[in-house]
Write a protein that holds these residues in place. Structure first.
Motif, PDB file in Angstrom:
ATOM      1  N   SER A  19       0.921  -1.077  -0.159  1.00  0.00           N
ATOM      2  CA  SER A  19       0.056   0.001  -0.042  1.00  0.00           C
ATOM      3  C   SER A  19       0.812   1.232  -0.185  1.00  0.00           C
ATOM      4  CB  SER A  19      -0.995  -0.222   1.171  1.00  0.00           C
ATOM      5  OG  SER A  19      -1.291   1.288   1.655  1.00  0.00           O
ATOM      6  N   GLN A  43      -0.758  -2.508  -6.394  1.00  0.00           N
ATOM      7  CA  GLN A  43      -0.927  -2.608  -4.925  1.00  0.00           C
ATOM      8  C   GLN A  43      -1.638  -3.845  -4.402  1.00  0.00           C
ATOM      9  OE1 GLN A  43      -1.645   1.606  -2.496  1.00  0.00           O
ATOM     10  NE2 GLN A  43      -3.350   0.872  -3.487  1.00  0.00           N
ATOM     11  N   ARG A  47      -5.385   0.229   0.562  1.00  0.00           N
ATOM     12  CA  ARG A  47      -6.590   0.582   1.848  1.00  0.00           C
ATOM     13  C   ARG A  47      -7.547   1.695   1.242  1.00  0.00           C
ATOM     14  NH1 ARG A  47      -2.130   1.696   6.524  1.00  0.00           N
ATOM     15  NH2 ARG A  47      -0.982  -0.269   6.337  1.00  0.00           N
ATOM     16  N   GLN A  49     -11.499   3.650   2.441  1.00  0.00           N
ATOM     17  CA  GLN A  49     -12.064   4.318   3.696  1.00  0.00           C
ATOM     18  C   GLN A  49     -12.751   3.204   4.590  1.00  0.00           C
ATOM     19  OE1 GLN A  49     -12.885   7.367   4.281  1.00  0.00           O
ATOM     20  NE2 GLN A  49     -11.770   8.594   2.642  1.00  0.00           N
ATOM     21  N   LYS A 116     -18.015   6.337  -9.661  1.00  0.00           N
ATOM     22  CA  LYS A 116     -16.924   6.496  -8.976  1.00  0.00           C
ATOM     23  C   LYS A 116     -15.590   6.535  -9.614  1.00  0.00           C
ATOM     24  CE  LYS A 116     -14.366   5.393  -4.597  1.00  0.00           C
ATOM     25  NZ  LYS A 116     -14.860   4.992  -3.239  1.00  0.00           N
TER      26      LYS A 116
HETATM   27  C1  BTN Z   1     -11.823   4.853  -0.870  1.00  0.00           C
HETATM   28  O1  BTN Z   1     -12.556   5.291  -1.741  1.00  0.00           O
HETATM   29  O2  BTN Z   1     -12.125   3.846  -0.075  1.00  0.00           O
HETATM   30  C2  BTN Z   1     -10.460   5.352  -0.638  1.00  0.00           C
HETATM   31  C3  BTN Z   1      -9.432   4.741  -1.498  1.00  0.00           C
HETATM   32  C4  BTN Z   1      -7.870   5.073  -1.591  1.00  0.00           C
HETATM   33  C5  BTN Z   1      -7.221   4.574  -2.529  1.00  0.00           C
HETATM   34  C6  BTN Z   1      -5.775   5.006  -2.576  1.00  0.00           C
HETATM   35  S1  BTN Z   1      -4.738   4.174  -3.671  1.00  0.00           S
HETATM   36  C7  BTN Z   1      -3.326   4.940  -3.153  1.00  0.00           C
HETATM   37  C8  BTN Z   1      -3.337   4.967  -1.519  1.00  0.00           C
HETATM   38  N1  BTN Z   1      -2.911   3.654  -1.010  1.00  0.00           N
HETATM   39  C9  BTN Z   1      -3.803   3.107  -0.335  1.00  0.00           C
HETATM   40  O3  BTN Z   1      -3.526   2.023   0.016  1.00  0.00           O
HETATM   41  N2  BTN Z   1      -4.970   3.505  -0.062  1.00  0.00           N
HETATM   42  C10 BTN Z   1      -4.985   5.107  -1.356  1.00  0.00           C
END
Ligand code: BTN
Length: 258
Positions: A19, A43, A47, A49, A116
């Motif tokens: 990540s 990735q 991760r 929300q 989205k």
């Molecule tokens: C969401 O909509 O749930 C948020 C998603 C966020 C994804 C980005 S990808 C780059 C960064 N690294 C991660 O592990 N998550 C964010």
């Protein structure tokens, strides 16, 4: 174009990684100055929300995290970083889509034509009452041509919406420039951030499908407060909700269970 306020932009690309937010947070905790960007082609533990995962195809999308040092912000200003990141992505998309096709779904999902296209995850470090560090993680769907059909909100990508393939290097450059420009506004034109965010807010002053405490219905979004809580007319009352209390649905979705 402005760059980081207190550092130098350095982009580190790793072909794959668990990540980018995880690694950028490690750098942040180790004292990294503002402007470090961690980007990856793939990735495997992305991760999202509220403890969700973010999984997209290899080398098709923009997947990166930026280390910030927003110590000029109080911990109670955290939502403004979400607004800055959401506006930077919206500004970037505005070069490719008419603005009326771009919306920010509270708190910080970016929609194009009601689907989205981008998710944002901001994670922070506090020192007393100040935000001493932050990581802004952005996942923008660019060239991916299809998605699983079990996602919470229907996804799209620039490729699906426009039919073209886009250069990820160029897009990242534009997006980072927009991010630094919006980030600078936090110091000099903070009121513009809220104004521009509201102008793009999905469902503002319009009925939107929502779910509160297990009950689905139509609500009318009235805005967001300083702490990022959603103000929404719900069941005849003016209410304020935090992230865990309300779920918003797409403009067109299966209402048979409502
Ligand atoms: C969401 O909509 O749930 C948020 C998603 C966020 C994804 C980005 S990808 C780059 C960064 N690294 C991660 O592990 N998550 C964010």
């Amino acid at each position: 174009m402005p760059g980081p306020l207190n550092g130098v932009e350095i982009i580190e690309f790793l072909p794959e990684l668990d990540s980018t937010n995880r690694l950028a947070k490690e750098y942040m905790r180790a004292g990294q100055v503002e402007g470090k960007v961690v980007q990856t082609g793939y990735q495997y533990q992305g991760r999202g929300q509220q403890g969700t995962t973010w999984l997209v195809e290899r080398d098709q999308n923009l997947t990166f995290s930026v280390v910030l040092r927003p110590s000029f912000l109080a911990s109670t200003d955290l939502f403004q970083l979400n607004q800055v990141a959401a506006l930077a992505v919206s500004d970037t998309l505005a070069a490719y889509f008419p603005v009326n096709e771009i919306r920010i779904k509270w708190p910080n999902d970016i929609l194009v034509r009601g689907k989205k296209i981008c998710g944002i995850l901001i994670e922070t470090q506090l020192e007393g009452s100040r935000l001493s560090g932050a990581v802004a993680g952005i996942g923008l769907n660019v060239n991916q041509a299809g998605f699983p059909d079990n996602l919470r909100f229907p996804p799209t990508s620039m490729k699906i919406a426009l039919g073209d393939t886009f250069d990820l290097h160029i897009l990242l450059r534009i997006l980072l420039d927009n991010l630094w420009a919006r980030y600078a506004q936090l110091s000099f034109h903070r009121e513009k951030i809220q104004k521009d965010y509201l102008a793009l807010l999905y469902g503002l002053h319009m009925p939107v499908w929502a779910e509160v405490a297990g009950k689905k219905g139509l609500g009318v979004i009235r805005g967001v407060d300083h702490y990022g809580r959603l103000r929404m007319d719900w069941q005849g009352a003016a209410c304020t909700f935090d992230l865990k209390e309300v779920r918003l649905f797409p403009p067109i979705h299966d209402t048979s269970s409502i």
